[in-house]
Design an enzyme around this catalytic site. Structure first.
Site, PDB file in Angstrom:
ATOM      1  N   GLU B  52       0.698  -1.398   0.056  1.00 42.06           N
ATOM      2  CA  GLU B  52      -0.059   0.332  -0.566  1.00 42.06           C
ATOM      3  C   GLU B  52       0.391   1.323   0.237  1.00 42.06           C
ATOM      4  O   GLU B  52       0.344   2.601  -0.891  1.00 42.06           O
ATOM      5  CB  GLU B  52      -0.511   0.294   0.921  1.00 42.06           C
ATOM      6  CG  GLU B  52      -2.218  -1.001   1.231  1.00 42.06           C
ATOM      7  CD  GLU B  52      -1.785  -2.468   1.441  1.00 42.06           C
ATOM      8  OE1 GLU B  52      -0.770  -2.833   1.621  1.00 42.06           O
ATOM      9  OE2 GLU B  52      -2.966  -3.229   1.878  1.00 42.06           O
ATOM     10  N   PHE B 114     -11.711  -6.880  13.889  1.00 39.15           N
ATOM     11  CA  PHE B 114     -10.956  -7.866  12.773  1.00 39.15           C
ATOM     12  C   PHE B 114     -10.076  -6.210  11.690  1.00 39.15           C
ATOM     13  O   PHE B 114     -11.292  -5.912  11.078  1.00 39.15           O
ATOM     14  CB  PHE B 114     -10.632  -9.049  12.618  1.00 39.15           C
ATOM     15  CG  PHE B 114      -9.908  -9.602  11.160  1.00 39.15           C
ATOM     16  CD1 PHE B 114      -8.808 -10.026  12.108  1.00 39.15           C
ATOM     17  CD2 PHE B 114     -10.263  -9.548  10.250  1.00 39.15           C
ATOM     18  CE1 PHE B 114      -7.451 -10.467  10.828  1.00 39.15           C
ATOM     19  CE2 PHE B 114      -9.233  -9.326   9.019  1.00 39.15           C
ATOM     20  CZ  PHE B 114      -8.073 -10.275   9.573  1.00 39.15           C
ATOM     21  N   GLN B 115      -8.938  -6.375  12.471  1.00 37.99           N
ATOM     22  CA  GLN B 115      -8.543  -4.886  11.136  1.00 37.99           C
ATOM     23  C   GLN B 115      -9.110  -3.787  11.230  1.00 37.99           C
ATOM     24  O   GLN B 115      -9.235  -3.420  10.230  1.00 37.99           O
ATOM     25  CB  GLN B 115      -8.858  -5.245   9.769  1.00 37.99           C
ATOM     26  CG  GLN B 115      -8.047  -6.168   9.390  1.00 37.99           C
ATOM     27  CD  GLN B 115      -7.797  -7.087   7.958  1.00 37.99           C
ATOM     28  OE1 GLN B 115      -8.343  -6.779   7.147  1.00 37.99           O
ATOM     29  NE2 GLN B 115      -6.456  -7.697   8.007  1.00 37.99           N
ATOM     30  N   LYS B 164     -17.775  -0.444   5.915  1.00 43.03           N
ATOM     31  CA  LYS B 164     -17.899  -1.790   4.991  1.00 43.03           C
ATOM     32  C   LYS B 164     -19.750  -1.705   5.148  1.00 43.03           C
ATOM     33  O   LYS B 164     -20.315  -1.805   3.980  1.00 43.03           O
ATOM     34  CB  LYS B 164     -17.493  -3.214   5.145  1.00 43.03           C
ATOM     35  CG  LYS B 164     -17.801  -3.890   4.039  1.00 43.03           C
ATOM     36  CD  LYS B 164     -17.065  -4.840   4.639  1.00 43.03           C
ATOM     37  CE  LYS B 164     -17.171  -6.474   3.623  1.00 43.03           C
ATOM     38  NZ  LYS B 164     -16.314  -7.540   3.570  1.00 43.03           N
ATOM     39  N   MET B 482      23.803   8.594   1.504  1.00 44.08           N
ATOM     40  CA  MET B 482      24.469   9.832   2.507  1.00 44.08           C
ATOM     41  C   MET B 482      24.441   9.744   3.767  1.00 44.08           C
ATOM     42  O   MET B 482      24.830  11.217   4.593  1.00 44.08           O
ATOM     43  CB  MET B 482      22.624  10.212   2.302  1.00 44.08           C
ATOM     44  CG  MET B 482      22.064  11.952   2.872  1.00 44.08           C
ATOM     45  SD  MET B 482      23.791  12.790   1.469  1.00 44.08           S
ATOM     46  CE  MET B 482      23.270  13.458   0.445  1.00 44.08           C
TER      47      MET B 482
HETATM   48  C1  LIG Z   1      12.591   5.470   4.793  1.00 44.27           C
HETATM   49  C2  LIG Z   1      14.023   6.239   5.962  1.00 44.27           C
HETATM   50  N1  LIG Z   1      14.359   5.540   6.243  1.00 44.27           N
HETATM   51  C3  LIG Z   1      16.207   6.374   6.453  1.00 44.27           C
HETATM   52  C4  LIG Z   1      16.757   7.091   5.707  1.00 44.27           C
HETATM   53  C5  LIG Z   1      17.191   7.774   5.554  1.00 44.27           C
HETATM   54  N2  LIG Z   1      18.562   7.837   5.088  1.00 44.27           N
HETATM   55  C6  LIG Z   1      18.591   9.023   4.161  1.00 44.27           C
HETATM   56  S1  LIG Z   1      20.180   8.873   2.645  1.00 44.27           S
HETATM   57  C7  LIG Z   1      20.114   7.924   3.957  1.00 44.27           C
HETATM   58  C8  LIG Z   1      21.148   6.601   2.440  1.00 44.27           C
HETATM   59  C9  LIG Z   1      20.187   6.119   1.360  1.00 44.27           C
HETATM   60  O1  LIG Z   1      21.198   4.916   0.748  1.00 44.27           O
HETATM   61  P1  LIG Z   1      20.997   4.793  -0.448  1.00 44.27           P
HETATM   62  O2  LIG Z   1      19.545   4.205  -0.761  1.00 44.27           O
HETATM   63  O3  LIG Z   1      21.726   3.889  -1.173  1.00 44.27           O
HETATM   64  O4  LIG Z   1      20.909   6.125  -1.938  1.00 44.27           O
HETATM   65  P2  LIG Z   1      22.773   7.081  -1.580  1.00 44.27           P
HETATM   66  O5  LIG Z   1      22.674   7.754   0.028  1.00 44.27           O
HETATM   67  O6  LIG Z   1      23.755   5.658  -1.435  1.00 44.27           O
HETATM   68  O7  LIG Z   1      23.003   7.612  -2.704  1.00 44.27           O
HETATM   69  C10 LIG Z   1      19.376   6.999   5.027  1.00 44.27           C
HETATM   70  C11 LIG Z   1      19.215   6.022   5.055  1.00 44.27           C
HETATM   71  C12 LIG Z   1      14.827   7.931   5.097  1.00 44.27           C
HETATM   72  N3  LIG Z   1      15.185   8.911   4.399  1.00 44.27           N
HETATM   73  N4  LIG Z   1      14.227   7.468   4.701  1.00 44.27           N
END
Ligand SMILES: Cc1ncc(C[n+]2csc(CCOP(=O)(O)OP(=O)(O)O)c2C)c(N)n1
Ligand SMILES: [Mg+2]
Lengths: 186, 584
Positions: B52, B114-115, B164, B482
């Site tokens: 979803e 439920f749900q 529902k 990042m």
């Molecule tokens: C759902 C979610 N969880 C955690 C983060 C924190 N976060 C920001 S960038 C990142 C790393 C992303 O890694 P990747 O997709 O491999 O991209 P890269 O930076 O290596 O290009 C994380 C964990 C986020 N933005 N969103």
């Protein structure tokens, strides 16, 4: 506004700028918010205050137009001028909100609150409580041989003052409605 | 004409009357009557996603690439809670969505059935508005109101929770034109006195800048046209937030590039040094302003926004203008022309000379390699090999996202779908599916990081089922890049849990779903590999193995002002301490 207790410059170590941008003088404002009386509208207003960290000192709500199904919410809040402006703008965004009035700046207004006080005691203290109630124009709405329930209306300050006087005389319980407020004049 | 029909039929009828062509959804017990109606008609297409959250992101991609609201249908309980991330993402980025959720029957609400989940309670803070419909008679009108609220004023997601029994019961259908929407009508015309003040300031400004945001794109094509006209006529420089890319063309001479934390040197310095900042549909987000107390200290700030709460929220606006971007720009342009098209030419020439000097820094320079693919190089090649095509780019979240914003050029609005406000990893792949559904013939590329991409990889099933030729261009650094960069720069190089371990073989993964997989690790093979990806008529996973420890620059560390930008040498391990990191 719960001031963030973080020193300048430490924000460098965070992904966010953590310094409180609103370290300014705090003001008290009374807002009147006209809303559709529909399910969840009060939750929206309260959720806005809790979600964005605003203060609620007092809140009252009741339907005021039964035909139009609108309610009036009176909120007393505190914050810096910038925060107060944000609160009004954020309230204005809520879809079932029709009008937001800041009674504190939109000219003179009157504020009243109703409170019930239970004062327990006998002898001299009981007589003194009754005498002070008279001075404050509080009504006795219930009495036993050892207690009174007083009803008092007035500004929040007047009710605070009455509470201060009743405390040494056996104040047992108190209930306050919160502020209702209207702009003065036609 | 009033018609009696079941609630479930009403849903489909109301969607049809709202001009809906596609809905993204996932069935379950509490929406079976609606799915039964969907089965018995052919006008509205239902796209079955695999989660979803992905339904919502796909609807976002659809909405952002078309300007029309996206529609989502999910079941109660887990269906609704799974949708919450997507709904919040849409709220933060002002994307119009109508989300329909099933709910347990009214007589069971509150019983921990439920749900059952308190869907309107859970989504109250993450929707623009939401409704629990308890009577079938009110259902159609509520749906029409929902479309009105989602698309009027500052757009956003709305949700309708439909028990529902309300779907089974019969009621009277309300046509769109009979729905009461009068009360919610945000103002679109700006205040003329303020617009006049802004035009006066424009006539004398020595160092003006247009700071544009997603509001220009949300306002529609007229806003984009007017922005381009105004920029051309005044000769003022233009920068944009991440959300606003494409409103002003990247090939335009006055384009300074994106601003903000990973924005271009010239854009950020121009923001810092300007004397007139004209904010058009942006919101002074903290990724943009850096340290607030040092944000553009010498400028008069004008702020055009349809949402009054955006104005003066974090930055004081000297010239606040509440209104729709297109309406306000039209008035601005008309007034400026009628007053004699004045600008401060000599000062502007000096301003451009200064900007030229900043451009000379060439802040996006990186050290290329002929043995390892640099992520920047991969994007430059992608740009070169797709230039001129009407291409739609989605991204996930991370370094790759910022590099995509820096190295890909956007010539038109609605071609760039990225999660800005919430920064949701897992956004890009499902968003690319939504875009491809809306534009079946177009080239749709999701620039991804391997970490983010895995968060919604189950959508390969959707891509295959609907034969969607979405290109998943994964810049695979085997790192949560990042996060790793922040740890390198701010946490002493302690790379706590920022590895992507146990990665799948992406080529085999693609093949397992029946898609095409391509891996590339040699810069010499890159062009051919990209050409192969582009030529393939079907979904592709492109596993581009890139330099693992590349840092994304420029970078303004949080809480620093714009002129304290790191322009580091790209491949250093400790950029702040090394001589490659320059504090300007
Ligand atoms: C759902 C979610 N969880 C955690 C983060 C924190 N976060 C920001 S960038 C990142 C790393 C992303 O890694 P990747 O997709 O491999 O991209 P890269 O930076 O290596 O290009 C994380 C964990 C986020 N933005 N969103
Ligand atoms: Mg990565």
């Amino acid at each position: 506004m719960a001031a963030l207790n973080i020193q300048q410059g430490t924000s460098k170590h965070s992904a966010y700028d953590l310094r409180d941008p609103n370290a300014d003088a705090i003001e008290r404002h009374t807002l009147a918010v006209i809303v559709d009386n529909e399910a969840g509208v009060l939750a929206r207003v309260i959720g806005l205050f809790s979600g964005r960290g605003y203060n609620i000192d007092s809140l009252t709500v009741a339907e005021v137009d039964h035909l139009g199904h609108t309610s009036r919410i009176t909120i007393v809040t505190t914050g810096t001028p910038a925060v107060i402006e944000q609160i009004k703008a954020q309230l204005g965004r809520i879809v079932p909100v029709h009008e937001v009035h800041d009674l504190t700046v939109e000219g003179a207004s009157v504020e009243r609150e109703l409170a019930l006080f239970k004062v327990s005691g006998t002898g001299e203290k009981r007589v003194e409580a009754l005498r002070l109630a008279d001075i404050f124009r509080a009504n006795v709405v219930d009495s036993t041989l050892e207690s009174f329930v007083f009803e008092i209306t007035g500004t929040p300050q007047k009710i605070d003052a009455f509470a201060d006087l009743m405390r040494p005389l056996g104040l047992a319980e108190m209930a306050r409605t919160g502020v209702a407020a209207l702009a003065r004049g036609a | 004409m009033t018609q009696a029909m079941t609630g479930a039929k009403m849903v489909v009828q109301a969607l049809r009357d709202q001009g809906v062509e596609v809905i993204f959804g996932y069935p379950g017990g509490a929406v079976l009557p609606i799915y039964d109606e969907i089965f018995q008609q052919n006008e509205i297409r239902h796209i079955l996603v695999r989660h979803e959250q992905a339904a919502v992101h796909a609807a976002e991609g659809y909405a952002r690439s078309t300007g029309k609201p996206g529609v989502v249908l999910v079941t109660s309980g887990p269906g609704a809670t799974n949708a919450v991330t997507g709904i919040t993402d849409a709220l933060m980025d002002s994307i119009p969505l109508v989300v329909l959720t099933g709910q347990v029957p009214t007589f069971m609400v509150g019983n921990d059935a439920f749900q059952e989940a308190d869907t309107v309670g859970i989504t109250r803070p993450c929707t623009k508005h939401n409704w629990l419909v308890k009577e079938t008679d009110k259902l159609a009108e509520t749906i029409h109101q929902a479309f009105h609220v989602a698309t009027t004023g500052r757009p956003g997601p709305v949700l309708i929770d439909i028990p529902k029994d309300v779907q089974f019961a019969e009621g009277t259908y309300t046509e769109p034109r009979r729905a009461r929407v009068a009360h919610y009508q945000p103002r679109v015309k700006g205040d003329m006195a303020m617009i006049t003040r802004l035009v006066e300031a424009m006539e004398t400004a020595e160092r003006p800048i247009f700071y544009t945001g997603g509001g220009v794109i949300n306002s529609g094509d007229a806003a984009t046209q007017l922005l381009r006209e105004l920029a051309a006529a005044t000769g003022f420089p233009v920068t944009s937030t991440l959300m606003g890319l494409g409103a002003y063309p990247a090939s335009g001479e006055q384009w300074l590039g994106m601003l903000g934390m990973h924005g271009l040197y010239e854009a950020n310095l121009a923001m810092h040094d300007c004397d007139l900042m004209i904010n058009i549909g942006a919101r002074f987000d903290d990724r943009i302003t850096g340290r607030l107390s040092d944000f553009s200290p010498g400028s008069v700030k004008a702020h055009i926004d349809i949402d009054p709460s955006s104005i003066n929220k974090t930055v004081h606006a000297d010239i606040p203008i509440v209104g729709d971007v297109a309406h306000v720009l039209e008035d601005m342009l008309r007034l400026w022309k009628s007053r004699g098209r004045k600008v401060n030419k000599p000062a502007l020439a000096k301003w451009w000379a200064q900007i030229q000097e900043w451009r000379g820094v060439e802040c996006l320079t990186y050290v290329n390699s002929d043995t390892i693919i640099k992520p920047q190089y991969a994007l430059q090649r992608l740009e070169a090999l797709t230039k001129g095509q009407d291409r739609y780019i989605c991204t996930e979240v991370g370094q790759h996202q910022m590099w995509a914003a820096q190295f890909l050029g956007f010539e038109a609005p609605n071609r760039w779908m990225t999660s800005g406000g919430l920064g949701t990893m897992g956004y890009g792949f499902p968003a690319s599916i939504g875009v491809q559904i809306a534009h079946p013939e177009a080239l749709v590329i999701n620039v991804a990081g391997e970490g983010s991409w895995l968060m919604n990889m189950q959508e390969m099933g959707t891509a295959i089922q609907y034969n969607l030729p979405v290109k998943q261009f994964i810049l695979n650094n085997e790192r949560l890049g990042m996060v790793r960069q922040w740890q390198t720069l701010l946490h002493g190089g302690r790379h706590s849990h920022s590895w992507s371990e146990a990665l799948p073989d992406f080529v085999k993964l693609a093949e397992a779903f029946g898609a095409k997989g391509i891996q590339c690790k040699d810069p010499a093979d890159l062009d051919d590999a990209i050409a192969e990806m582009l030529a393939y008529d079907g979904p592709v996973i492109f596993d581009c193995l890139v330099e693992k420890h590349e840092n994304c620059f420029p970078m303004i560390p949080s809480g620093e002002p714009h002129n304290k930008m790191l322009l580091g040498d790209a491949s250093t391990d400790d950029a702040i301490g090394s001589s490659g990191a320059v504090l300007v």
